[in-house]
Design an enzyme around this catalytic site. Structure first.
Site, PDB file in Angstrom:
ATOM      1  N   PHE A   6      -5.785  -2.133  -4.213  1.00 33.05           N
ATOM      2  CA  PHE A   6      -6.076  -3.396  -3.230  1.00 33.05           C
ATOM      3  C   PHE A   6      -5.846  -3.091  -1.786  1.00 33.05           C
ATOM      4  O   PHE A   6      -5.791  -3.597  -0.771  1.00 33.05           O
ATOM      5  CB  PHE A   6      -5.624  -4.548  -3.559  1.00 33.05           C
ATOM      6  N   ASP A   7      -5.094  -1.633  -1.537  1.00 33.73           N
ATOM      7  CA  ASP A   7      -4.797  -1.323  -0.296  1.00 33.73           C
ATOM      8  C   ASP A   7      -5.109   0.452  -0.010  1.00 33.73           C
ATOM      9  O   ASP A   7      -4.258   0.865   0.406  1.00 33.73           O
ATOM     10  CB  ASP A   7      -3.440  -1.849   0.021  1.00 33.73           C
ATOM     11  N   ILE A   8      -6.308   0.795  -0.366  1.00 33.98           N
ATOM     12  CA  ILE A   8      -6.601   2.083  -0.280  1.00 33.98           C
ATOM     13  C   ILE A   8      -6.970   2.219   1.159  1.00 33.98           C
ATOM     14  O   ILE A   8      -7.987   1.602   1.665  1.00 33.98           O
ATOM     15  CB  ILE A   8      -7.818   2.410  -1.052  1.00 33.98           C
TER      16      ILE A   8
ATOM     17  N   ASN B  21      -2.000   5.185   3.256  1.00 34.06           N
ATOM     18  CA  ASN B  21      -1.441   5.111   2.163  1.00 34.06           C
ATOM     19  C   ASN B  21      -1.523   6.332   1.285  1.00 34.06           C
ATOM     20  O   ASN B  21      -1.350   6.251  -0.042  1.00 34.06           O
ATOM     21  CB  ASN B  21      -1.598   3.746   1.243  1.00 34.06           C
TER      22      ASN B  21
ATOM     23  N   THR C 221      -6.182  -4.551   3.637  1.00 34.04           N
ATOM     24  CA  THR C 221      -6.023  -4.189   5.307  1.00 34.04           C
ATOM     25  C   THR C 221      -7.760  -4.250   5.900  1.00 34.04           C
ATOM     26  O   THR C 221      -8.496  -3.987   5.141  1.00 34.04           O
ATOM     27  CB  THR C 221      -5.881  -2.891   5.453  1.00 34.04           C
TER      28      THR C 221
END
Length: 286
Positions: A97-99, A103, A138
């Site tokens: 959920f935050d690729i 990161n 994001t």
């Protein structure tokens, strides 16, 4: 060091619990952690080349080498394999959920490793959908269904969307650098450049860079796969296993995805101070 964390260290505990379940060459290794009062520290393996965003957006152009297309291609495959592992290789499915480029860490050989599992969710492998009480991710990389259930249910396909947005950014990295140096960002860049290049079959890369036949195939392949990944409806997106297959296959075996129809544009936000570009599917013409 984590300076902010939701709830009573919820994101911190979640990251430790998630990363401890993994063991893959494309997922960062957690060596240890410290939780003492408000002090929260995660100790990862050392990544001498930092994060991918430094090479895509080149915040310090003089000190950051330019990655060749073959290197970017191998990085994209590595990230895809890491995500495939999280979705299918663990005893429990991990949805990140935050690729995003920030990161993705790079070791001394530029081998990519997925990091930052603070927003991750664990779910049984047999369950294809999950319920969420709040939006995670994001802006610019969040799949449409995460903030609007009209598009479909939240699932591992949400990570696929984020990967696709990042893949398109990697393809447009040189143009991103040029845009960042100007006073105004071009919101038409992504749809115009992507479809113009695909229609014309040109061998020029972003920023009118002359490409070899091999580099041209790499750019086309990454572009087409990225477009498949950012399809608005989750069921229209490939799984990460299929993404790996497409990236490792030949360009001749790929078809350009059908034109998506959206009622509102999907914005790609690079930094809080810079809006690099927009993917406006309603204006796309193949």
């Amino acid at each position: 060091m984590l300076h902010q964390s939701k709830g009573n260290g919820e994101e911190f505990i979640n990251e430790v619990a998630s990363i401890c379940r993994t063991s893959h060459v494309n997922v960062v290794t957690l060596l240890g952690f410290c939780l003492e009062g408000h002090k929260k520290v995660l100790i990862y393996e050392f990544m001498p080349n930092g994060s991918l965003d430094n090479f895509i957006f080149k915040k310090e152009p003089k000190n950051t080498p330019l990655l060749c297309w073959e290197k970017l291609y191998q990085i994209s495959i590595g990230i895809a394999r890491g995500l495939e592992y999280l979705h299918r290789g663990c005893n429990i499915r991990i949805l990140h959920f935050d690729i995003k480029p920030h990161n993705i860490l790079l070791d001394e050989s530029f081998c990519p490793k997925i990091s930052d599992f603070g927003l991750a969710k664990l779910c049984p492998r047999k369950e294809s959908h999950i319920s969420m009480s709040e939006t995670r991710g994001t802006i610019g990389y969040i799949a449409p269904e995460v903030f609007n259930r009209h598009f479909g249910r939240v699932s591992h396909k949400s990570d696929v969307y984020s990967f696709g947005m990042m893949l398109i950014e990697m393809v447009g990295m040189k143009e991103n650098n040029k845009i960042a140096e100007t006073s105004q960002a071009s919101e038409k860049y992504f749809p115009d450049w992507i479809y113009k290049r695909l229609e014309q079959g040109t061998q020029e890369g972003p920023g009118d860079e002359e490409l070899s036949m091999e580099e041209n195939d790499v750019v086309k392949k990454m572009t087409v796969v990225g477009l498949w990944c950012i399809q608005p409806i989750p069921d229209d997106r490939p799984t990460m296993s299929k993404v790996v297959e497409m990236l490792e296959g030949t360009m001749n075996s790929l078809e350009v995805p059908p034109r998506p129809v959206l009622s509102s544009p999907i914005r790609l936000v690079i930094e809080s101070s810079t809006v690099s570009s927009m993917v406006e599917s309603s204006s796309i013409v193949i």
